[in-house]
Design a protein around this motif. Structure first.
Motif, PDB file in Angstrom:
ATOM      1  N   ALA B  16       0.805  -1.220   0.000  1.00 55.11           N
ATOM      2  CA  ALA B  16       0.000   0.000   0.000  1.00 55.11           C
ATOM      3  C   ALA B  16       0.841   1.275   0.000  1.00 55.11           C
ATOM      4  O   ALA B  16       0.287   2.371  -0.143  1.00 55.11           O
ATOM      5  N   ALA B  17       2.143   1.143   0.161  1.00 50.94           N
ATOM      6  CA  ALA B  17       3.002   2.340   0.087  1.00 50.94           C
ATOM      7  C   ALA B  17       3.080   2.819  -1.350  1.00 50.94           C
ATOM      8  O   ALA B  17       2.849   2.060  -2.297  1.00 50.94           O
ATOM      9  N   SER B  18       3.424   4.078  -1.510  1.00 48.71           N
ATOM     10  CA  SER B  18       3.580   4.618  -2.857  1.00 48.71           C
ATOM     11  C   SER B  18       5.024   4.413  -3.321  1.00 48.71           C
ATOM     12  O   SER B  18       5.962   4.358  -2.527  1.00 48.71           O
ATOM     13  N   VAL B  81       1.606  -0.011  -3.870  1.00 47.74           N
ATOM     14  CA  VAL B  81       2.219  -1.257  -4.347  1.00 47.74           C
ATOM     15  C   VAL B  81       1.611  -2.470  -3.661  1.00 47.74           C
ATOM     16  O   VAL B  81       1.045  -2.387  -2.562  1.00 47.74           O
ATOM     17  N   GLN B  82       1.755  -3.604  -4.343  1.00 46.32           N
ATOM     18  CA  GLN B  82       1.287  -4.873  -3.811  1.00 46.32           C
ATOM     19  C   GLN B  82       2.476  -5.820  -3.684  1.00 46.32           C
ATOM     20  O   GLN B  82       3.505  -5.626  -4.340  1.00 46.32           O
ATOM     21  N   TRP B  83       2.297  -6.860  -2.884  1.00 45.89           N
ATOM     22  CA  TRP B  83       3.356  -7.844  -2.694  1.00 45.89           C
ATOM     23  C   TRP B  83       3.793  -8.414  -4.044  1.00 45.89           C
ATOM     24  O   TRP B  83       4.970  -8.667  -4.286  1.00 45.89           O
ATOM     25  N   VAL B 111       8.521  -5.824  -1.832  1.00 43.95           N
ATOM     26  CA  VAL B 111       7.323  -5.358  -1.141  1.00 43.95           C
ATOM     27  C   VAL B 111       6.994  -6.348  -0.037  1.00 43.95           C
ATOM     28  O   VAL B 111       6.786  -7.545  -0.297  1.00 43.95           O
ATOM     29  N   LYS B 112       6.932  -5.856   1.180  1.00 42.02           N
ATOM     30  CA  LYS B 112       6.632  -6.715   2.323  1.00 42.02           C
ATOM     31  C   LYS B 112       5.128  -6.770   2.532  1.00 42.02           C
ATOM     32  O   LYS B 112       4.465  -5.736   2.497  1.00 42.02           O
ATOM     33  N   PRO B 113       4.584  -7.999   2.747  1.00 41.28           N
ATOM     34  CA  PRO B 113       3.136  -8.112   2.927  1.00 41.28           C
ATOM     35  C   PRO B 113       2.679  -7.512   4.246  1.00 41.28           C
ATOM     36  O   PRO B 113       3.466  -7.281   5.153  1.00 41.28           O
TER      37      PRO B 113
END
Lengths: 116, 113
Positions: B16-18, B81-83, B111-113
């Motif tokens: 979810a971060a940009s 972003v997604q995992w 990307v960390k879940p």
């Protein structure tokens, strides 16, 4: 159907041997390429052929010899393999020369060469 | 010499971060610009491309990039972003007088879940 296909996907061999990697594209493109991806993931162009004619030949040892029997195929032959040749080799094709209006490249899945 | 540089070599984000990945090139002439993605164990796939027209281009999977000619830049963005976006991202440029696609060094996105 795979658009750009390379064989073999994995190749493990001894120093000093000679090996080949084959590439075929069924997209009807005129231009094909070989790229080398090193252990740091950096991609560097090696060769480019347009309609079977060599148009780009980067600073690559002459142990590497590309061959294009027809515009759908571009093979890479490597003589006297060295440890530093270990890398992933990607074949690619494009309808037009890279830089042209249709110069988008389509890549194969890569051939991982390990030289022991 | 003509070159492409990516500023971030390794980026770690939470879901979810940009995302914004930087890309600059050195060439004063006409360029075509690309972002490719390489998922683990897979071949390079095109995310998006810019040839001409609107400098803000949208690609697959919610990615977009903006060409700023004055800054010789083509930064990649995604609002969330997604995992599954974990991959290597490559900026690439064709410069009109070379006929070849030149890649940046790549950015590893985790990307960390």
């Amino acid at each position: 159907d795979t658009a750009v296909s390379q064989t073999p996907k994995y190749l493990v061999t001894q120093m000093g041997n000679d090996k080949s990697i084959k590439c075929e594209q069924n997209l009807g493109h005129d231009t094909m390429y070989w790229y080398k991806q090193d252990s740091k993931k950096f991609l560097k162009i090696m060769f480019s052929y347009n309609n079977k004619e060599l148009i780009i030949n980067e600073t690559v040892p002459n142990r590497f010899s590309p061959k294009s029997p027809d515009k759908a195929h571009l093979n890479l032959h490597i003589n006297s393999l060295e440890l530093g040749d270990s890398a992933v080799y990607f074949c690619a094709s494009s309808q037009d020369l890279a830089g042209g209006s249709t110069g988008e490249l389509f890549f194969g899945e890569g051939s991982r060469l390990t030289v022991l | 010499a003509q070159s492409v540089s990516q500023h971030n070599h390794h980026v770690i984000l939470s879901e979810a971060a940009s995302l914004e990945l930087g890309c600059n090139y050195s060439y004063g002439g006409t360029v075509n610009l690309f972002w490719y993605v390489q998922y683990p164990g897979q071949h390079l796939q095109l995310l998006l491309k810019y040839f001409s027209g609107d400098p803000l281009v949208k690609g697959i999977k919610g990615f977009e990039a903006e060409f700023i000619k004055s800054k010789f830049s083509f930064n990649l963005r995604k609002p969330s972003v997604q995992w599954s976006d974990t991959a290597e991202y490559f900026c690439a440029v064709t410069m009109s007088n070379t006929g070849k696609l030149i890649f940046g060094q790549g950015t590893t996105l985790q990307v960390k879940p």
